[in-house]
Structure formats: structure tokens, C-alpha cells
Design a protein around this motif. Structure first.
Motif, PDB file in Angstrom:
ATOM      1  N   LYS A   1       0.824  -1.219   0.000  1.00  0.00           N
ATOM      2  CA  LYS A   1       0.000   0.000   0.000  1.00  0.00           C
ATOM      3  C   LYS A   1       0.857   1.268   0.000  1.00  0.00           C
ATOM      4  CE  LYS A   1      -4.283  -1.677   2.151  1.00  0.00           C
ATOM      5  NZ  LYS A   1      -5.133  -1.624   3.362  1.00  0.00           N
ATOM      6  N   GLN A   2       2.055   1.168   0.539  1.00  0.00           N
ATOM      7  CA  GLN A   2       2.917   2.345   0.646  1.00  0.00           C
ATOM      8  C   GLN A   2       3.541   2.759  -0.683  1.00  0.00           C
ATOM      9  OE1 GLN A   2       5.360   2.635   4.336  1.00  0.00           O
ATOM     10  NE2 GLN A   2       4.531   0.604   4.815  1.00  0.00           N
ATOM     11  N   ILE A   3       3.435   1.906  -1.687  1.00  0.00           N
ATOM     12  CA  ILE A   3       3.959   2.283  -3.010  1.00  0.00           C
ATOM     13  C   ILE A   3       2.842   2.486  -4.034  1.00  0.00           C
ATOM     14  CG2 ILE A   3       6.146   1.091  -2.621  1.00  0.00           C
ATOM     15  CD1 ILE A   3       5.097  -1.144  -4.524  1.00  0.00           C
ATOM     16  N   MET A   4       1.602   2.195  -3.662  1.00  0.00           N
ATOM     17  CA  MET A   4       0.542   2.189  -4.663  1.00  0.00           C
ATOM     18  C   MET A   4       0.108   3.579  -5.119  1.00  0.00           C
ATOM     19  SD  MET A   4       0.471  -0.855  -5.409  1.00  0.00           S
ATOM     20  CE  MET A   4      -0.615  -0.484  -6.770  1.00  0.00           C
ATOM     21  N   ALA A   5       0.192   4.572  -4.261  1.00  0.00           N
ATOM     22  CA  ALA A   5      -0.184   5.931  -4.691  1.00  0.00           C
ATOM     23  C   ALA A   5       0.728   6.386  -5.825  1.00  0.00           C
ATOM     24  CB  ALA A   5      -0.114   6.898  -3.508  1.00  0.00           C
ATOM     25  N   LEU A   6       2.020   6.098  -5.683  1.00  0.00           N
ATOM     26  CA  LEU A   6       2.970   6.464  -6.748  1.00  0.00           C
ATOM     27  C   LEU A   6       2.711   5.630  -8.000  1.00  0.00           C
ATOM     28  CD1 LEU A   6       5.446   8.056  -7.678  1.00  0.00           C
ATOM     29  CD2 LEU A   6       6.879   6.222  -6.721  1.00  0.00           C
ATOM     30  N   ALA A   7       2.467   4.338  -7.828  1.00  0.00           N
ATOM     31  CA  ALA A   7       2.193   3.483  -8.989  1.00  0.00           C
ATOM     32  C   ALA A   7       0.957   3.966  -9.741  1.00  0.00           C
ATOM     33  CB  ALA A   7       2.001   2.031  -8.533  1.00  0.00           C
TER      34      ALA A   7
ATOM     35  N   TYR B   1       7.267 -20.959  -0.729  1.00  0.00           N
ATOM     36  CA  TYR B   1       6.798 -19.673  -1.251  1.00  0.00           C
ATOM     37  C   TYR B   1       5.353 -19.441  -0.801  1.00  0.00           C
ATOM     38  CZ  TYR B   1       5.946 -15.921  -4.670  1.00  0.00           C
ATOM     39  OH  TYR B   1       5.647 -14.715  -5.283  1.00  0.00           O
ATOM     40  N   MET B   2       5.033 -18.213  -0.397  1.00  0.00           N
ATOM     41  CA  MET B   2       3.724 -17.963   0.204  1.00  0.00           C
ATOM     42  C   MET B   2       2.609 -17.773  -0.818  1.00  0.00           C
ATOM     43  SD  MET B   2       2.598 -15.300   3.224  1.00  0.00           S
ATOM     44  CE  MET B   2       3.343 -16.326   4.511  1.00  0.00           C
ATOM     45  N   CYS B   3       2.829 -16.977  -1.843  1.00  0.00           N
ATOM     46  CA  CYS B   3       1.765 -16.698  -2.824  1.00  0.00           C
ATOM     47  C   CYS B   3       1.696 -17.860  -3.821  1.00  0.00           C
ATOM     48  CB  CYS B   3       2.027 -15.379  -3.539  1.00  0.00           C
ATOM     49  SG  CYS B   3       0.667 -14.834  -4.605  1.00  0.00           S
ATOM     50  N   ASP B   4       1.208 -19.000  -3.335  1.00  0.00           N
ATOM     51  CA  ASP B   4       1.233 -20.230  -4.126  1.00  0.00           C
ATOM     52  C   ASP B   4      -0.158 -20.723  -4.519  1.00  0.00           C
ATOM     53  OD1 ASP B   4       0.422 -21.013  -1.606  1.00  0.00           O
ATOM     54  OD2 ASP B   4       1.814 -22.705  -1.439  1.00  0.00           O
ATOM     55  N   HIS B   5      -1.198 -19.950  -4.229  1.00  0.00           N
ATOM     56  CA  HIS B   5      -2.560 -20.282  -4.645  1.00  0.00           C
ATOM     57  C   HIS B   5      -3.287 -19.010  -5.065  1.00  0.00           C
ATOM     58  CE1 HIS B   5      -1.806 -24.189  -2.816  1.00  0.00           C
ATOM     59  NE2 HIS B   5      -2.866 -24.620  -3.462  1.00  0.00           N
ATOM     60  N   THR B   6      -4.103 -19.141  -6.086  1.00  0.00           N
ATOM     61  CA  THR B   6      -4.814 -17.977  -6.625  1.00  0.00           C
ATOM     62  C   THR B   6      -5.682 -17.313  -5.569  1.00  0.00           C
ATOM     63  OG1 THR B   6      -4.849 -19.054  -8.796  1.00  0.00           O
ATOM     64  CG2 THR B   6      -6.301 -17.171  -8.494  1.00  0.00           C
ATOM     65  N   ALA B   7      -6.374 -18.102  -4.746  1.00  0.00           N
ATOM     66  CA  ALA B   7      -7.281 -17.530  -3.747  1.00  0.00           C
ATOM     67  C   ALA B   7      -6.543 -16.601  -2.789  1.00  0.00           C
ATOM     68  CB  ALA B   7      -7.985 -18.644  -2.976  1.00  0.00           C
ATOM     69  N   TRP B   8      -5.343 -17.004  -2.387  1.00  0.00           N
ATOM     70  CA  TRP B   8      -4.545 -16.153  -1.493  1.00  0.00           C
ATOM     71  C   TRP B   8      -4.184 -14.846  -2.202  1.00  0.00           C
ATOM     72  CZ3 TRP B   8       0.039 -13.581  -0.948  1.00  0.00           C
ATOM     73  CH2 TRP B   8       0.478 -13.269   0.345  1.00  0.00           C
ATOM     74  N   GLY B   9      -3.749 -14.951  -3.439  1.00  0.00           N
ATOM     75  CA  GLY B   9      -3.376 -13.758  -4.192  1.00  0.00           C
ATOM     76  C   GLY B   9      -4.545 -12.828  -4.449  1.00  0.00           C
ATOM     77  N   VAL B  10      -5.705 -13.399  -4.762  1.00  0.00           N
ATOM     78  CA  VAL B  10      -6.901 -12.585  -5.012  1.00  0.00           C
ATOM     79  C   VAL B  10      -7.304 -11.830  -3.745  1.00  0.00           C
ATOM     80  CG1 VAL B  10      -9.380 -12.713  -5.481  1.00  0.00           C
ATOM     81  CG2 VAL B  10      -7.763 -13.924  -6.960  1.00  0.00           C
ATOM     82  N   GLU B  11      -7.243 -12.509  -2.608  1.00  0.00           N
ATOM     83  CA  GLU B  11      -7.572 -11.833  -1.344  1.00  0.00           C
ATOM     84  C   GLU B  11      -6.595 -10.695  -1.067  1.00  0.00           C
ATOM     85  OE1 GLU B  11      -9.332 -10.673   2.164  1.00  0.00           O
ATOM     86  OE2 GLU B  11     -10.125 -11.922   0.531  1.00  0.00           O
ATOM     87  N   LEU B  12      -5.329 -10.896  -1.395  1.00  0.00           N
ATOM     88  CA  LEU B  12      -4.346  -9.807  -1.234  1.00  0.00           C
ATOM     89  C   LEU B  12      -4.696  -8.630  -2.129  1.00  0.00           C
ATOM     90  CD1 LEU B  12      -1.757  -8.626  -0.071  1.00  0.00           C
ATOM     91  CD2 LEU B  12      -0.480  -9.870  -1.845  1.00  0.00           C
ATOM     92  N   CYS B  13      -5.088  -8.909  -3.375  1.00  0.00           N
ATOM     93  CA  CYS B  13      -5.504  -7.835  -4.286  1.00  0.00           C
ATOM     94  C   CYS B  13      -6.645  -7.020  -3.670  1.00  0.00           C
ATOM     95  CB  CYS B  13      -5.953  -8.405  -5.625  1.00  0.00           C
ATOM     96  SG  CYS B  13      -4.628  -9.062  -6.659  1.00  0.00           S
TER      97      CYS B  13
ATOM     98  N   ARG C   1      -7.365  -6.651  -0.515  1.00  0.00           N
ATOM     99  CA  ARG C   1      -6.913  -5.879   0.649  1.00  0.00           C
ATOM    100  C   ARG C   1      -6.057  -4.682   0.251  1.00  0.00           C
ATOM    101  NH1 ARG C   1      -5.737 -10.085   5.656  1.00  0.00           N
ATOM    102  NH2 ARG C   1      -7.463 -11.535   5.197  1.00  0.00           N
ATOM    103  N   VAL C   2      -5.273  -4.840  -0.794  1.00  0.00           N
ATOM    104  CA  VAL C   2      -4.489  -3.694  -1.291  1.00  0.00           C
ATOM    105  C   VAL C   2      -5.437  -2.649  -1.864  1.00  0.00           C
ATOM    106  CG1 VAL C   2      -2.791  -2.934  -3.011  1.00  0.00           C
ATOM    107  CG2 VAL C   2      -2.389  -5.032  -1.685  1.00  0.00           C
ATOM    108  N   GLY C   3      -6.473  -3.100  -2.559  1.00  0.00           N
ATOM    109  CA  GLY C   3      -7.541  -2.213  -2.999  1.00  0.00           C
ATOM    110  C   GLY C   3      -7.178  -1.218  -4.076  1.00  0.00           C
ATOM    111  N   SER C   4      -6.334  -1.642  -5.010  1.00  0.00           N
ATOM    112  CA  SER C   4      -5.936  -0.755  -6.106  1.00  0.00           C
ATOM    113  C   SER C   4      -6.015  -1.500  -7.423  1.00  0.00           C
ATOM    114  CB  SER C   4      -4.506  -0.247  -5.899  1.00  0.00           C
ATOM    115  OG  SER C   4      -4.040   0.456  -7.046  1.00  0.00           O
ATOM    116  N   GLU C   5      -6.537  -0.844  -8.450  1.00  0.00           N
ATOM    117  CA  GLU C   5      -6.574  -1.433  -9.789  1.00  0.00           C
ATOM    118  C   GLU C   5      -5.174  -1.584 -10.358  1.00  0.00           C
ATOM    119  OE1 GLU C   5      -9.091  -2.687 -11.744  1.00  0.00           O
ATOM    120  OE2 GLU C   5     -10.187  -2.585  -9.844  1.00  0.00           O
ATOM    121  N   ASN C   6      -4.186  -0.972  -9.723  1.00  0.00           N
ATOM    122  CA  ASN C   6      -2.801  -1.050 -10.188  1.00  0.00           C
ATOM    123  C   ASN C   6      -2.008  -2.146  -9.482  1.00  0.00           C
ATOM    124  OD1 ASN C   6      -3.758   1.632 -11.089  1.00  0.00           O
ATOM    125  ND2 ASN C   6      -1.672   1.849 -11.825  1.00  0.00           N
TER     126      ASN C   6
END
Length: 291
Positions: A155-161, A182-194, A196-201
Motif C-alpha cells: 500500500k505504501q507504493i501504490m499511490a505512486l504506482a 513460497y507464500m503466494c502459491d494459490h490464486t485464492a490467497w493472491g486474489v484476497e491480497l488484491c 486488501r491492497v484495494g488498487s486497480e494497479n
């Protein structure tokens, strides 16, 4: 007994017919290669590291001859070479620390924020769009804590992105065969992260090879989660070699599913060529995916 024998004969005949159909499908793609014409429904690319036996100049020349003009996983020091050949950097790298040291561990946040702040500017100034990132290994961090840490740092880099029009993409990697822990090893985990980050970028790099290994159900997963998928990588399963009839995925169907979602980004070949003519392998892979 006679009925059973009849059924078995029909089954064998059907299996042979299916095998012939699949071989013909791949063969026809190979024949179509001779025309050199691509359908343009897929934006094609190739990952630099899988063709590292060629110089970057040679790889640029090769992809242009095949009929596409993008290369994945090229960092700032090599962008001048791409521009010289009018080849696009479809997935930029260089901001990450490593695949194992990522956003899920707060001890790396300061360095990652510094790196990504610098690289977002570089990517934007160069006229590119995509910048890769990684979750990092678990190292006894539970998945929920890792997700909280990832979201907090990213989240701390997303405003600039967002301001610069750069997309940050976290790659999904398998933890069964290639990237243990490796942690991001399933789509469901990655989608939930997307979410929570809450940015189209911020999106996911969906690696078809890796996700076939860890979860399967590739086409349905793509169809249901395509809004969070910003880039794709290929590879044959098992072995990560050519995406031909020697492996278990049928890429034309996967590509049709991707196109059906309205995807306008890039699909990059990331198989390790095992055949003697490695350039022909890349040509054939592009044709297989060019639906």
C-alpha cells in the motif's frame, strides 16, 4: 462378454481418434508457422531467462522474425537494447530483493519500498507499464500474517504506482516442485491480497505452469478471477518444457478462455526449451497460443 469387448473396441477407437485430433491440432499450428502471420488476439512475449543462451540483441532479432515484439523480465540496464530493436519490456524487473525475500516479511519493507519507488519512476519514464514483485517465502510466517504484512507494505507504493500508471504484479509460484515454502502459491490467497491492497494497479501474474502444479482447474480459475489477473506465463507440465503434445495442458483452450475474458495484456512463454532446435520451439509455442 461380447458387449464388453465391443465397448472396449469403441473406447480404444475413440482414444486413438482423440490422440490423432490432438496431434493434428499441434501439427496444424506448426504448419501455420510457415506463413509467419499471427492472429493478434494475444499479445505475445517470451521470458528473457529461458533463452539466455542468446544475447539480448539476438533474442530481440529472433522475436521480431517470429512476428512479435515483447520480452519479459528485463531490467533497466537492458532497456536501451530493447529500444534499439523496438522491442517492448512487457514485464519489468529489478526492484525485487529475491523470490524468497519479499513483502510478507516486514524486515524487508524499507528496502523494498525504496527499490519500488525508484523503479516505478524508471518504468514510467521508459514508457513501460508492468513491474513484478514477490510475496517471499513463509519462513514460519502464517498465511494471514504474511498477507497483512504484504498489504501493509505494498500500500505504501501504490499511490505512486497509480500516479505513474504502473501496474505492480505479484507472481503466483508453485511451492510443491520449484519454490518450496513460497507464500503466494494459490490464486485464492493472491486474489484476497488484491482485495486488501484495494488498487486497480495491483494485480497477479498468473503463471499457468505453476498453478497447474499447485491447484489445477486452470480455465475455471482464470474465468472466475480474471479481474485480478494482469499477466500470464506459460510452461509445459510436467518439466516446464515445450507446451506441445508432450505435456498435460492444452494451451489453445486456455488461450481461448483468456481471450474470452477480454484480456488485453501479455502472455509470455516461460518454458525451458528441451528440444535441439530451441528457436523452432519458441516459434511453435507462439503458434500454439495464437488463437
Amino acid at each position: 462378454m461380447l458387449h464388453r469387448r465391443k465397448m472396449m473396441k469403441q473406447l480404444v477407437a475413440g482414444t486413438l481418434a482423440a490422440a490423432t485430433f490432438n496431434s493434428s491440432a499441434f501439427a496444424s499450428k506448426s504448419e501455420a508457422l510457415k506463413t509467419g502471420n499471427l492472429m493478434k488476439n494475444i499479445n505475445h512475449s517470451v521470458c528473457r531467462w529461458t533463452y539466455s543462451f542468446l544475447s539480448l540483441d539476438e533474442l530481440c532479432t529472433t522475436v521480431k522474425k517470429i512476428g512479435f515484439n515483447a520480452i519479459d523480465l528485463v531490467g533497466p540496464k537492458d532497456w536501451a537494447t530493447l529500444k534499439k530493436h523496438d522491442v517492448y519490456s512487457s514485464m519489468c524487473n529489478g526492484a525485487e530483493i529475491s523470490l524468497t525475500e519479499g513483502w510478507n516479511d516486514k524486515q524487508y519493507h524499507q528496502k523494498l519500498i525504496q527499490n519500488y519507488t525508484e523503479h516505478i519512476d524508471l518504468v514510467a519514464k521508459a514508457g513501460y507499464k508492468n513491474l513484478i514483485c514477490f510475496s517471499g517465502n513463509r519462513r514460519n510466517i502464517d498465511d494471514e500474517t504474511g498477507m497483512i504484512n504484504c498489504a501493509e507494505g505494498i500500500k505504501q507504493i501504490m499511490a505512486l504506482a497509480e500516479k505513474k500508471g504502473v501496474i505492480i504484479l505479484m507472481e503466483l509460484l508453485n511451492s510443491k516442485v520449484n519454490h518450496k515454502d513460497y507464500m503466494c502459491d494459490h490464486t485464492a490467497w493472491g486474489v484476497e491480497l488484491c482485495k486488501r491492497v484495494g488498487s486497480e494497479n495491483f494485480k497477479l501474474l498468473y503463471d499457468i505452469y505453476h498453478m497447474q502444479i499447485d491447484e489445477g482447474n486452470v480455465i475455471q480459475t482464470i474465468t472466475e478471477n480474471h479481474n485480478h489477473l494482469g499477466h500470464y506465463h506459460t510452461g509445459g507440465v510436467p518439466g516446464r518444457h515445450e507446451i506441445d503434445e508432450s505435456q498435460e495442458l492444452y494451451y489453445p483452450a486456455i488461450m481461448r478462455a483468456i481471450v474470452k475474458t477480454g484480456f488485453k495484456g501479455y502472455v509470455a512463454q516461460e518454458f525451458i526449451p528441451a528440444k535441439e532446435d530451441k528457436i523452432a520451439s519458441l516459434q511453435a509455442a507462439i503458434k500454439v497460443c495464437d488463437i
